[in-house]
Write an enzyme that holds these catalytic residues in place. Structure first.
Site, PDB file in Angstrom:
ATOM      1  N   ASP A 389      39.840  46.744  31.760  1.00 36.18           N
ATOM      2  CA  ASP A 389      40.432  45.835  32.895  1.00 36.18           C
ATOM      3  C   ASP A 389      41.501  45.233  32.392  1.00 36.18           C
ATOM      4  O   ASP A 389      42.090  45.444  31.142  1.00 36.18           O
ATOM      5  CB  ASP A 389      39.435  44.531  31.502  1.00 36.18           C
ATOM      6  CG  ASP A 389      39.177  43.009  32.512  1.00 36.18           C
ATOM      7  OD1 ASP A 389      38.567  43.757  33.984  1.00 36.18           O
ATOM      8  OD2 ASP A 389      39.316  42.409  32.168  1.00 36.18           O
ATOM      9  N   GLU A 442      42.039  49.623  35.854  1.00 34.24           N
ATOM     10  CA  GLU A 442      42.031  48.596  36.771  1.00 34.24           C
ATOM     11  C   GLU A 442      43.900  47.739  36.952  1.00 34.24           C
ATOM     12  O   GLU A 442      43.667  47.082  35.776  1.00 34.24           O
ATOM     13  CB  GLU A 442      41.469  46.845  36.578  1.00 34.24           C
ATOM     14  CG  GLU A 442      40.912  45.975  37.520  1.00 34.24           C
ATOM     15  CD  GLU A 442      40.943  44.767  37.272  1.00 34.24           C
ATOM     16  OE1 GLU A 442      40.348  44.153  37.417  1.00 34.24           O
ATOM     17  OE2 GLU A 442      41.370  44.067  36.051  1.00 34.24           O
TER      18      GLU A 442
END
Length: 730
Positions: A389, A442
């Protein structure tokens, strides 16, 4: 000792030989009497006040002994028989300390935290914690009424590690570390390395002893032989707590694998499963990096879910959050009274958008904590991949910061060199130790080399080493296009073709994730224009286009059956929409049936996945038909076997639409049609084989003229000749 700032309590407490016998000193606040019990020996110690008890045993050497501690007013009342933690040598070896000091302990979870074990022939639990700035550390828990006075840990020198072996403590014990900082302030902290936690809102750590017996050896063996870049990868993203609200890990293990397998997804991606205090963060503000959230069960329960998915042939990816952590005062923030896991500069430590603290990726112990954490999930829980993330937030020093709020790196640039180095180390270590595991970034910027090998130099930094990267550009552009009325789409045609300009610069995953269906962004079907029929048709056509586009696919739960409402973590998907009693028409059920068929055809068609990272696997047929809202392209497998994908994003039926195709294929047939009536479409189709004609088009000497259904995607494959009849050998 009483102030909790003694670095070596074992030098004062416990037993040691002295002239005339063995001196025993014990610290037991509130005790009325303490008796030493050993084979052939029972000696009551003398109270010295403040909870200290001392005595000299008439023994030539230190015996194996226990303590009988009495809290009641009379003998036999409120007595506790227990081992003495201060009669043991350290239960952590010098080699472990060396690796920790070097920041290279790849199995850090075996060295730090609470570990049930047998030490010097005695069963108990070893507690170890990294707190280099602490004046002292004590252990508090449910076993001592959360008063750590009697359980100070010893410092193991310059490593910053504190250690205590407590005999008799077993799995299930709740505990925290009571830390005295440099300024004398006392703090009660959860264990950063805890394998298990209390269920939020409770915040204590829990001693855990793994007991799960894995049954997924066949899956792991196959995984180690597979290269995911040249394999089908279709991902169903799940928020476990809300997929079926009320189900724990073991109940999910009974239902989730069957559902995902029925729909044909090759993988699930779990939104962060690590412990987090606020459910509304969906797991992206982690406090227990080594503990699956206790909301749904124990660590062994979570392993059972992963095991069940593997046995069903489904891989498990998990969101991992190494960029930042929340400020909760019982967790990592200023853990030992000073910035430890976060950067020492408050401006660098504070994340301007999320109200969290950023990890200090330049500190070797912090890097070790995170690299080992990635390994921990993959080795201990058999996770098949990590979706990392907020990579963009890690890579840039000026991310979400104004001028004056950040300082350039040593080369005068904006790149966070420490974070780059950390990501390279994490990826290289994970791929080295865990065959078949994949990492996914990401990352939403134009950083060059996210999915290049770490030795591959890009702009002087080297590749980051990820296996895949989320294609946020494709997601944004394509959803902008789809949100327009068909009559206006011709002005946004390039939004659907631009992705192919950079499609092979990285290895991509095409994500329609939870982020796109919350916070006012609307569910996927609700982003589409038109009436309800048109919205569903757009939805189906878009999924058909997405599954055919180069790259792997990811779809968030609820979007597989076109629920119209945004996702809510409280109630989860609107499963009632699939009830035949809700509608006799195949609207929501039809979309789900389409997703099942998309995955089935996708998996059995190598042209759709085998050359995702090879430009030779793709060729435009028609990429400029803006006035028609039509896109058509070819996909090729490793042998050159083609598949035609053509999408009509107009509500008009286009009959005899000319498409140039390879001469080598004389006839084509519909493999998939998103407008089929069984999916809720209008049923416009090309029922028979489409025979090529000697009419040049799109640079090909031959062409087809199929009918394009309204708001639909067609997949056409070469017509397969029937196998010749096999006659018995005469």
């Amino acid at each position: 000792m009483l102030a909790g700032t003694h670095h070596d309590p074992h030098s004062c407490l416990g037993a040691r030989a002295v002239p005339g016998g063995v001196l025993v000193r014990v610290l037991r606040p509130y005790a009325r009497a303490v008796t030493v019990c050993a084979t052939g020996l029972r000696a009551e110690l003398r109270s010295e006040g403040d909870g200290f008890f001392t005595g000299v045993l008439p023994q030539p050497t230190v015996p194996a002994y226990e303590l009988l501690v009495r809290y009641g007013p009379r003998p036999g009342q409120d007595e506790l028989r227990t081992g003495d933690p201060y009669r043991f040598l350290p239960a952590l070896g010098a080699y472990d300390l060396h690796l920790i000091s070097e920041g290279r302990h790849e199995e850090l979870w075996q060295a730090l935290g609470a570990r049930p074990m047998t030490h010097a022939g005695v069963t108990g639990t070893r507690f170890t914690v990294w707190a280099p700035n602490a004046q002292g550390v004590r252990l508090a828990g449910d076993f001592n009424h959360w008063d750590g006075t009697a359980y100070p840990l010893r410092s193991l020198g310059s490593s910053g590690i504190w250690e205590l072996f407590v005999p008799g403590l077993a799995a299930g014990t709740s505990y925290k570390f009571e830390i005295v900082g440099r300024d004398g302030a006392r703090m009660l902290r959860a264990d950063p390395m805890a394998r298990r936690t209390e269920c939020p809102p409770a915040t204590a750590s829990v001693v855990d002893e793994p007991g799960h017996v894995w049954r997924d050896a066949e899956w792991l063996a196959r995984r180690a032989e597979r290269g995911w870049h040249e394999a089908p990868l279709s991902v169903y993203e799940v928020h476990l707590a809300s997929w079926r609200p009320g189900l724990g890990y073991r109940e999910l293990a009974e239902q989730l694998p069957a559902y995902v397998r029925d729909l044909g997804f090759t993988h699930v991606e779990l939104m962060p499963a690590a412990e987090h205090p606020f459910g509304g963060s969906w797991g992206y503000q982690v406090t227990g990096f080594y503990a699956p959230t206790a909301r749904l069960g124990s660590p062994d329960d979570f392993k059972e879910l992963v095991d069940a998915l593997h046995r069903a042939g489904i891989g498990v990816l998990m969101d991992w959050v190494p960029a930042h952590f929340p400020k909760d005062d019982w967790a990592l923030a200023r853990f030992d009274g000073s910035p430890l896991y976060e950067h020492g500069d408050p401006v660098r430590a504070e994340h301007p958008d999320w109200g969290t603290l950023e990890f200090d990726h330049g500190r070797r112990e912090v890097r070790n904590f995170l690299v080992a954490n990635a390994l921990y999930w993959c080795e201990e829980f058999h996770i098949d991949g990590l979706r990392v993330d907020a990579v963009a937030a890690m890579l840039y020093l000026d991310y979400s910061r104004e001028d004056g709020q950040w300082c350039p790196n040593e080369h005068g640039g904006r790149e966070n060199l420490a974070a780059v180095s950390f990501l390279q180390e994490m990826n290289a270590t994970l791929y080295r130790r865990c065959p078949g595991v994949v990492t996914i970034a990401e990352e939403s910027t134009a950083w060059n080399g996210v999915t290049r090998a770490t030795h591959h130099v890009e702009e002087g930094f080297g590749g980051l080493g990820f296996g895949f990267k989320w294609n946020m550009g494709w997601m944004h552009d394509s959803l902008v296009y789809m949100s327009k009325e068909p009559v206006h789409r011709k002005y946004h045609h390039h939004e659907m073709t631009f992705s192919m300009v950079y499609a092979y610069s990285e290895n991509y995953v095409l994500p329609i994730s939870h982020d796109e269906v919350v916070h006012g962004k609307q569910a996927l079907v609700s982003k589409m224009p038109g009436d309800w029929w048109q919205r569903r048709a757009n939805h189906r056509a878009y999924l058909g286009f997405m599954w055919a586009h180069p790259g792997k696919q990811l779809l968030f739960m609820g979007q597989e059956f076109a629920q119209g409402a945004e996702w809510s973590e409280q109630q989860g998907p609107d499963w009632w929409l699939l009830d035949p009693g809700y509608s006799a028409e195949p609207d929501h059920r039809g979309v789900r049936d389409l997703v099942r068929e998309l995955n089935a055809v996708y998996v059995r068609t190598p042209a759709l996945w085998q050359r995702d990272s090879d430009p030779a696997g793709f060729r435009w047929i028609e990429g400029d038909a803006a006035d028609d809202n039509v896109f058509a392209f070819l996909r090729f497998d490793a042998r050159g076997e083609p598949l035609v994908a053509v999408t009509n994003f107009s509500p008009a039926v286009r009959e005899g639409y000319r498409l140039g195709v390879p001469r080598e294929v004389p006839a084509w047939t519909e493999e998939l049609n998103t407008d089929a009536s069984v999916y809720g479409g209008s049923g416009v189709a090309n029922p028979g084989p489409l025979v090529t004609e000697d009419v040049p088009a799109h640079g090909h000497p031959v062409s087809l003229a199929p009918t394009l259904p309204p708001l639909a995607t067609l997949w056409l494959r070469p017509e397969r000749k029937p196998e010749p009849e096999r006659r018995p050998y005469a």
